[in-house]
Motif scaffolding. Structure first.
Motif, short mmCIF file in Angstrom:
data_model
loop_
_atom_site.label_atom_id
_atom_site.label_comp_id
_atom_site.label_asym_id
_atom_site.label_seq_id
_atom_site.Cartn_x
_atom_site.Cartn_y
_atom_site.Cartn_z
N UNK A 1 0.83 -1.20 0.00
CA UNK A 1 0.00 0.00 0.00
C UNK A 1 0.87 1.26 0.00
N UNK A 2 0.23 2.39 -0.20
CA UNK A 2 0.95 3.66 -0.29
C UNK A 2 1.69 4.00 1.01
N UNK A 3 1.21 3.49 2.14
CA UNK A 3 1.87 3.77 3.41
C UNK A 3 3.01 2.80 3.70
N UNK A 4 3.31 1.91 2.75
CA UNK A 4 4.41 0.97 2.91
C UNK A 4 4.02 -0.36 3.51
N UNK A 5 2.80 -0.49 4.00
CA UNK A 5 2.36 -1.77 4.55
C UNK A 5 2.09 -2.76 3.42
N UNK A 6 2.69 -3.93 3.52
CA UNK A 6 2.51 -4.98 2.51
C UNK A 6 1.54 -6.03 3.03
N UNK A 7 0.78 -6.59 2.10
CA UNK A 7 -0.21 -7.60 2.42
C UNK A 7 -0.01 -8.81 1.52
N UNK B 1 1.41 -10.57 13.51
CA UNK B 1 0.06 -11.04 13.81
C UNK B 1 -0.16 -12.43 13.23
N UNK B 2 -1.41 -12.77 13.10
CA UNK B 2 -1.77 -14.09 12.59
C UNK B 2 -2.56 -13.96 11.30
N UNK B 3 -2.73 -15.06 10.62
CA UNK B 3 -3.52 -15.06 9.40
C UNK B 3 -4.97 -14.74 9.72
N UNK B 4 -5.55 -13.85 8.92
CA UNK B 4 -6.93 -13.41 9.11
C UNK B 4 -7.78 -13.85 7.93
N UNK B 5 -8.94 -14.40 8.23
CA UNK B 5 -9.84 -14.83 7.18
C UNK B 5 -10.76 -13.67 6.81
N UNK B 6 -10.80 -13.33 5.52
CA UNK B 6 -11.70 -12.28 5.02
C UNK B 6 -13.11 -12.88 4.91
N UNK B 7 -14.11 -12.23 5.48
CA UNK B 7 -15.47 -12.77 5.38
C UNK B 7 -15.93 -12.84 3.93
N UNK C 1 -7.63 -15.47 2.73
CA UNK C 1 -6.85 -15.09 3.90
C UNK C 1 -5.93 -13.92 3.58
N UNK C 2 -5.45 -13.24 4.64
CA UNK C 2 -4.36 -12.29 4.46
C UNK C 2 -3.53 -12.23 5.72
N UNK C 3 -2.26 -11.82 5.54
CA UNK C 3 -1.39 -11.44 6.64
C UNK C 3 -0.74 -10.12 6.28
N UNK C 4 -0.34 -9.39 7.29
CA UNK C 4 0.42 -8.15 7.09
C UNK C 4 1.91 -8.50 7.09
N UNK C 5 2.53 -8.34 5.94
CA UNK C 5 3.96 -8.63 5.83
C UNK C 5 4.77 -7.52 6.48
N UNK C 6 5.88 -7.90 7.07
CA UNK C 6 6.82 -6.91 7.58
C UNK C 6 7.61 -6.29 6.43
N UNK D 1 -7.54 -1.98 2.19
CA UNK D 1 -6.92 -3.21 1.71
C UNK D 1 -7.52 -4.49 2.27
N UNK D 2 -8.24 -4.40 3.37
CA UNK D 2 -8.85 -5.60 3.95
C UNK D 2 -10.37 -5.55 3.89
N UNK D 3 -10.93 -4.59 3.17
CA UNK D 3 -12.38 -4.51 3.01
C UNK D 3 -12.95 -3.25 3.65
N UNK D 4 -14.26 -3.21 3.79
CA UNK D 4 -15.22 -4.22 3.36
C UNK D 4 -15.37 -4.26 1.83
#
Length: 471
Positions: A167-173, A195-201, A182-187, A254-257
């Protein structure tokens, strides 16, 4: 293609699922390929993942083995282009054996550039669990070689098809999943996550409604491709097997909704799967996908293709249909610069292989095989042609033709035997009548069996024969 007969790999999903795929395949016969789509013709390719870097598009694909009757995939391949029609084959810089902890299944992945490096996220079957996990490889170059970045899976829950977005703020997914998403926030190092893997509804509002499947109520199937454009987040995905179509959803973050937006590419093309990649490049937007359009093609022998498209004014994506013409060429190709023989718009009968002088060469050439290079700008006229060739046989003739394999012959170089398939020699011949802009055909003729290999070629304008430097 000159087919082989590889062994089968393990089953991708349940036997019942496979039966449904085979039934779908029989309903979708492959069609004859024409023009410039699919963009690679000498091997079967699948699961396109394009990356724009330094004014080129790098395309990462899987490789369906010839004659496959399942998803028999052992390696990934890399291609690149500056004009969207002439694609250079960079070979295979990554395969299952790169990951010592993996045993099979070089399936759909994606490469992203960050920190001056290139990170390739791929799903493979792990030895320890006998289930799918996501590995990550790294390279200093977009064409590799790639190495295992961490020596173990990055994440693994038995699901497939990773896509990565920064993303524009440097956070990778990192997103992945079938049957879930699923998604995780990459370092920032891109090889670990917080964190842990998150399931997108998977709601019907977010991903559409699938009819007749209580266990899987939405259209989402697999193959997510997440990106951001003009502040809007897009999730393009393969929908509702089988056969699949390509659909998409959008979100304010980036994670919804997520909100379901509809179909991009309807069911078509002779393959019961599809897999999309979307980029903006040189002022245009491009949609990559795969189908079964090549001879022998189908659900397990797929081919990557591309279409150019324009977003609607409100940011929605129009319906995109498969074509045999593909994307238009950007600019022209310079025939006076040294061009790799494996830079091809369309090829017939040829194969590629690693060359002893570096890169790849075009080999396994037989009488009547040819290469098309689109849009070569000769200007006032070429006077000579040179090619780097090798032959362990008696050689043959390299014909230079314009506009078709049987078009005007403007030159012909005699290729001698050189004493080996990697014993390279430069041959030259005069050229007459190559002016303006034309599609260039290099046609190979001679006796029976394999004739010769070609590493590179180059035209010269002005007096004298081309004096291209030895590689």
């Amino acid at each position: 293609m000159k087919p082989a007969s590889p062994p089968l790999l393990g089953l991708r999903r349940s036997a019942a699922w496979l039966v449904s795929l085979l039934m779908a395949c029989t309903l979708l016969p492959a069609t004859a390929a024409q023009a410039d789509n699919p963009i690679v013709q000498h091997i079967y390719t699948a699961d396109p993942a394009p990356l724009v870097h330094n004014s080129r598009v790098y395309l990462y694909t899987g490789h369906d083995e010839d004659g496959s009757t399942y998803f028999t995939m052992k390696e990934w391949r890399v291609w690149s282009s500056a004009d969207m029609v002439n694609w250079t084959d960079h070979g295979s810089p990554l395969n299952v054996a790169t990951f010592s902890w993996a045993k099979a299944d070089a399936w759909a992945g994606q490469v992203i550039a960050r920190n001056g490096k290139f990170y390739w996220y791929v799903p493979v079957t792990a030895k320890s669990t006998n289930s799918m996990a996501i590995g990550v490889a790294v390279s200093d170059s977009p064409t590799g070689p790639f190495r295992d970045a961490i020596g173990r899976p990055l994440v693994g829950n038995g699901e497939i098809d990773p896509t990565v977005f920064v993303d524009d703020d440097g956070q990778a997914y990192l997103y992945w999943g079938n049957p879930n998403l699923w998604y995780v926030r990459l370092n920032a190092d891109m090889i670990s996550y917080s964190g842990s893997a998150t399931k997108i509804p998977l709601t019907t509002a977010g991903f559409g409604t699938r009819n007749g499947n209580a266990n899987r109520p939405t259209l989402y199937e697999e193959g997510p491709w997440v990106y951001k454009r003009n502040g809007l987040y897009y999730n393009v995905f393969a929908a509702e097997c089988c056969s699949e179509f390509i659909a998409y959803s959008t979100a304010p973050g980036p994670t919804g909704p997520w909100t379901y937006r509809g179909t991009i590419m309807p069911r078509q093309g002779g393959s019961f799967t599809n897999h999309a990649g979307v980029i903006d490049f040189n002022g245009g937007s491009y949609f990559f996908y795969h189908n079964g359009a090549l001879p022998g093609g189908g659900g397990f022998t797929r081919s990557v293709a591309v279409e150019k498209f324009s977003y609607n004014s409100n940011g929605t994506i129009p319906t995109i249909n498969m074509t045999s013409s593909g994307a238009p060429q950007i600019g022209t190709l310079n025939p006076y610069g040294r061009q790799e023989a494996e830079t091809i718009a369309w090829g017939s009968g040829i194969e590629t292989e690693p060359a002893s002088e570096g890169g790849m060469d075009v080999g396994y050439i037989e009488n009547g095989d040819y290469i098309k290079v689109k849009g070569a700008a000769f200007g006032a006229g070429a006077t000579s042609f040179a090619a780097r060739v090798a032959s362990a046989a008696g050689g043959g003739t390299l014909e230079v033709r314009l506009d078709s394999p049987t078009g005007t012959r403007v030159g012909a170089c005699t290729v001698p035997g050189t004493g080996g398939w990697q014993n390279w020699q430069t041959v030259s011949c005069p050229v007459t009548g190559a002016t303006g802009t034309h599609d260039l055909y290099l046609r190979f003729t001679g006796g029976s069996g394999y004739l010769f290999n070609v590493n590179w070629w180059q035209f010269q304008a002005g007096s004298g024969l081309a004096a291209a430097p030895a590689a």
